[in-house]
Design a protein around this motif. Structure first.
Motif, PDB file in Angstrom:
ATOM      1  N   ARG A  33    -107.201 -70.676  35.771  1.00 18.57           N
ATOM      2  CA  ARG A  33    -108.553 -70.506  34.937  1.00 18.57           C
ATOM      3  C   ARG A  33    -108.106 -70.747  33.405  1.00 18.57           C
ATOM      4  NH1 ARG A  33    -105.797 -67.502  31.313  1.00 18.57           N
ATOM      5  NH2 ARG A  33    -103.838 -65.746  31.627  1.00 18.57           N
ATOM      6  N   TYR A  34    -106.629 -71.302  33.440  1.00 17.79           N
ATOM      7  CA  TYR A  34    -106.898 -72.179  32.430  1.00 17.79           C
ATOM      8  C   TYR A  34    -107.453 -73.784  32.724  1.00 17.79           C
ATOM      9  CZ  TYR A  34    -104.635 -75.260  28.457  1.00 17.79           C
ATOM     10  OH  TYR A  34    -104.411 -75.822  27.754  1.00 17.79           O
ATOM     11  N   VAL A 146     -88.692 -74.897  27.050  1.00 21.35           N
ATOM     12  CA  VAL A 146     -89.413 -73.729  27.503  1.00 21.35           C
ATOM     13  C   VAL A 146     -91.257 -73.970  26.595  1.00 21.35           C
ATOM     14  CG1 VAL A 146     -91.039 -71.653  28.197  1.00 21.35           C
ATOM     15  CG2 VAL A 146     -88.314 -72.140  28.591  1.00 21.35           C
ATOM     16  N   ASP A 147     -91.813 -74.816  26.890  1.00 19.47           N
ATOM     17  CA  ASP A 147     -93.363 -74.798  25.811  1.00 19.47           C
ATOM     18  C   ASP A 147     -94.651 -73.219  26.100  1.00 19.47           C
ATOM     19  OD1 ASP A 147     -94.699 -76.256  24.055  1.00 19.47           O
ATOM     20  OD2 ASP A 147     -95.909 -77.496  25.512  1.00 19.47           O
ATOM     21  N   ARG A 148     -95.189 -73.313  25.243  1.00 16.12           N
ATOM     22  CA  ARG A 148     -95.658 -71.923  25.196  1.00 16.12           C
ATOM     23  C   ARG A 148     -97.285 -72.683  25.240  1.00 16.12           C
ATOM     24  NH1 ARG A 148     -93.865 -67.329  26.937  1.00 16.12           N
ATOM     25  NH2 ARG A 148     -91.650 -66.881  27.395  1.00 16.12           N
ATOM     26  N   LEU A 149     -97.596 -72.664  25.959  1.00 16.04           N
ATOM     27  CA  LEU A 149     -99.371 -73.273  25.744  1.00 16.04           C
ATOM     28  C   LEU A 149    -100.291 -72.514  26.363  1.00 16.04           C
ATOM     29  CD1 LEU A 149    -100.986 -75.541  25.346  1.00 16.04           C
ATOM     30  CD2 LEU A 149    -101.339 -76.064  28.043  1.00 16.04           C
ATOM     31  N   ASP A 150    -101.053 -71.928  25.200  1.00 23.15           N
ATOM     32  CA  ASP A 150    -102.007 -70.528  25.347  1.00 23.15           C
ATOM     33  C   ASP A 150    -101.581 -69.261  26.015  1.00 23.15           C
ATOM     34  OD1 ASP A 150    -104.116 -71.462  24.339  1.00 23.15           O
ATOM     35  OD2 ASP A 150    -104.990 -72.927  26.303  1.00 23.15           O
ATOM     36  N   PHE A 152     -98.990 -68.827  27.944  1.00 27.91           N
ATOM     37  CA  PHE A 152     -97.802 -69.530  28.971  1.00 27.91           C
ATOM     38  C   PHE A 152     -96.666 -70.155  29.360  1.00 27.91           C
ATOM     39  CE2 PHE A 152    -101.544 -71.483  30.081  1.00 27.91           C
ATOM     40  CZ  PHE A 152    -101.659 -72.447  30.466  1.00 27.91           C
ATOM     41  N   PRO A 153     -95.692 -69.801  29.525  1.00 29.47           N
ATOM     42  CA  PRO A 153     -94.799 -71.075  29.855  1.00 29.47           C
ATOM     43  C   PRO A 153     -94.389 -71.875  30.613  1.00 29.47           C
ATOM     44  CG  PRO A 153     -94.421 -68.288  31.180  1.00 29.47           C
ATOM     45  CD  PRO A 153     -95.378 -68.583  31.003  1.00 29.47           C
ATOM     46  N   LEU A 154     -93.753 -72.960  30.070  1.00 26.89           N
ATOM     47  CA  LEU A 154     -94.261 -74.255  30.468  1.00 26.89           C
ATOM     48  C   LEU A 154     -92.443 -74.533  30.452  1.00 26.89           C
ATOM     49  CD1 LEU A 154     -97.720 -75.596  29.860  1.00 26.89           C
ATOM     50  CD2 LEU A 154     -97.107 -74.751  32.145  1.00 26.89           C
ATOM     51  N   PRO A 155     -91.933 -74.424  31.052  1.00 25.81           N
ATOM     52  CA  PRO A 155     -90.994 -74.766  31.339  1.00 25.81           C
ATOM     53  C   PRO A 155     -90.576 -76.028  31.498  1.00 25.81           C
ATOM     54  CG  PRO A 155     -90.240 -73.089  33.601  1.00 25.81           C
ATOM     55  CD  PRO A 155     -92.315 -72.981  32.572  1.00 25.81           C
ATOM     56  N   GLU A 156     -89.862 -77.577  31.095  1.00 22.45           N
ATOM     57  CA  GLU A 156     -89.448 -78.151  29.950  1.00 22.45           C
ATOM     58  C   GLU A 156     -88.086 -79.443  30.891  1.00 22.45           C
ATOM     59  OE1 GLU A 156     -93.350 -80.414  28.169  1.00 22.45           O
ATOM     60  OE2 GLU A 156     -92.425 -79.179  27.287  1.00 22.45           O
ATOM     61  N   ILE A 157     -88.167 -80.471  31.201  1.00 23.85           N
ATOM     62  CA  ILE A 157     -87.186 -81.272  31.166  1.00 23.85           C
ATOM     63  C   ILE A 157     -87.275 -82.565  30.618  1.00 23.85           C
ATOM     64  CG2 ILE A 157     -86.976 -82.093  33.986  1.00 23.85           C
ATOM     65  CD1 ILE A 157     -85.094 -82.078  33.990  1.00 23.85           C
ATOM     66  N   ARG A 158     -85.902 -82.990  29.858  1.00 26.36           N
ATOM     67  CA  ARG A 158     -86.329 -84.597  28.736  1.00 26.36           C
ATOM     68  C   ARG A 158     -85.726 -85.219  29.932  1.00 26.36           C
ATOM     69  NH1 ARG A 158     -83.882 -84.403  23.039  1.00 26.36           N
ATOM     70  NH2 ARG A 158     -82.084 -84.981  24.113  1.00 26.36           N
ATOM     71  N   TYR A 159     -85.999 -86.470  30.042  1.00 26.82           N
ATOM     72  CA  TYR A 159     -85.758 -87.223  30.400  1.00 26.82           C
ATOM     73  C   TYR A 159     -85.989 -88.832  29.723  1.00 26.82           C
ATOM     74  CZ  TYR A 159     -86.807 -86.678  35.265  1.00 26.82           C
ATOM     75  OH  TYR A 159     -86.912 -85.285  36.814  1.00 26.82           O
ATOM     76  N   ARG A 160     -84.214 -89.631  29.616  1.00 27.06           N
ATOM     77  CA  ARG A 160     -84.146 -90.575  28.964  1.00 27.06           C
ATOM     78  C   ARG A 160     -83.961 -92.011  29.698  1.00 27.06           C
ATOM     79  NH1 ARG A 160     -82.090 -90.707  23.701  1.00 27.06           N
ATOM     80  NH2 ARG A 160     -82.718 -88.262  23.481  1.00 27.06           N
ATOM     81  N   ARG A 161     -84.730 -93.307  29.080  1.00 27.99           N
ATOM     82  CA  ARG A 161     -83.929 -94.103  29.543  1.00 27.99           C
ATOM     83  C   ARG A 161     -83.043 -95.283  28.647  1.00 27.99           C
ATOM     84  NH1 ARG A 161     -88.214 -98.296  32.178  1.00 27.99           N
ATOM     85  NH2 ARG A 161     -86.591 -99.897  30.698  1.00 27.99           N
ATOM     86  N   SER A 162     -82.731 -96.193  28.717  1.00 26.98           N
ATOM     87  CA  SER A 162     -82.150 -97.115  27.881  1.00 26.98           C
ATOM     88  C   SER A 162     -83.816 -98.448  27.977  1.00 26.98           C
ATOM     89  CB  SER A 162     -81.847 -98.283  27.719  1.00 26.98           C
ATOM     90  OG  SER A 162     -80.531 -97.009  27.349  1.00 26.98           O
ATOM     91  N   LEU A 163     -84.180 -99.112  26.799  1.00 22.87           N
ATOM     92  CA  LEU A 163     -85.606-100.246  26.740  1.00 22.87           C
ATOM     93  C   LEU A 163     -84.947-100.954  26.388  1.00 22.87           C
ATOM     94  CD1 LEU A 163     -87.324 -97.928  23.796  1.00 22.87           C
ATOM     95  CD2 LEU A 163     -87.854 -97.804  26.567  1.00 22.87           C
TER      96      LEU A 163
END
Length: 163
Positions: A33-34, A146-150, A152-163
């Motif tokens: 619905r979102y 866990v981000d909460r958009l409107d 509801f929970p949105l589990p997130e993981i962070r990625y990283r890299r060297s530039l």
């Protein structure tokens, strides 16, 4: 594939890519619905406003032709890191190299701004995006949220890299 800085007249194309991208990529990860309620018109207004307030290191880069995709970069949450804040390619053109072109431009833009490391957040359940990032040299760094958009929970993981 050409990548260029976004212009105010790109707002509608950016909104279209974002809304259609979310509706396709996040099916089953967010309430339907979102996703069904996302508005291109509403997002166009938001993009118009954002594009008038871009100051380095914040940048929005567009994949041509006709806004086939975009990537946004900025300073990261943990200085001195840079960050990829969003990357979307128009559904129907996935798998044709547009995402790779956008990510290469994002990395170049962050490097030119003086960053030596970059991060991005991705939905934990978004296996397709995670494979894309890992193929480009990004790796999970152990951070989660866990981000909460409107509401509801949105589990997130962070990625990283060297530039």
């Amino acid at each position: 594939m050409d990548v260029r800085p976004a212009r105010p007249e790109d707002a509608g194309g950016l909104a279209e890519v974002l809304v259609r991208g979310w509706q396709q990529a996040y099916r089953g990860m967010m309430p339907q619905r979102y996703l069904d309620g996302l508005s291109v018109a509403g997002r166009t207004a938001i993009w118009r406003q954002r594009l008038t307030r871009l100051e380095p290191p914040r940048a929005v880069l567009v994949l041509e032709p006709a806004v086939a995709g975009f990537v946004t970069v900025d300073a990261g949450d943990d200085p001195p890191d840079g960050a990829v804040k969003a990357i979307y390619v128009r559904p129907g053109t996935w798998g044709r190299g547009g995402g790779q072109a956008l990510m290469a431009a994002a990395v170049d833009t962050l490097r030119a701004a003086g960053f030596t490391e970059a991060t991005l957040w991705v939905l934990t359940a978004n296996e397709r995006a995670r494979r894309f990032y890992e193929a480009g040299g990004w790796r999970p760094d152990g951070a989660t949220k866990v981000d909460r958009l409107d509401g509801f929970p949105l589990p997130e993981i962070r990625y990283r890299r060297s530039l």
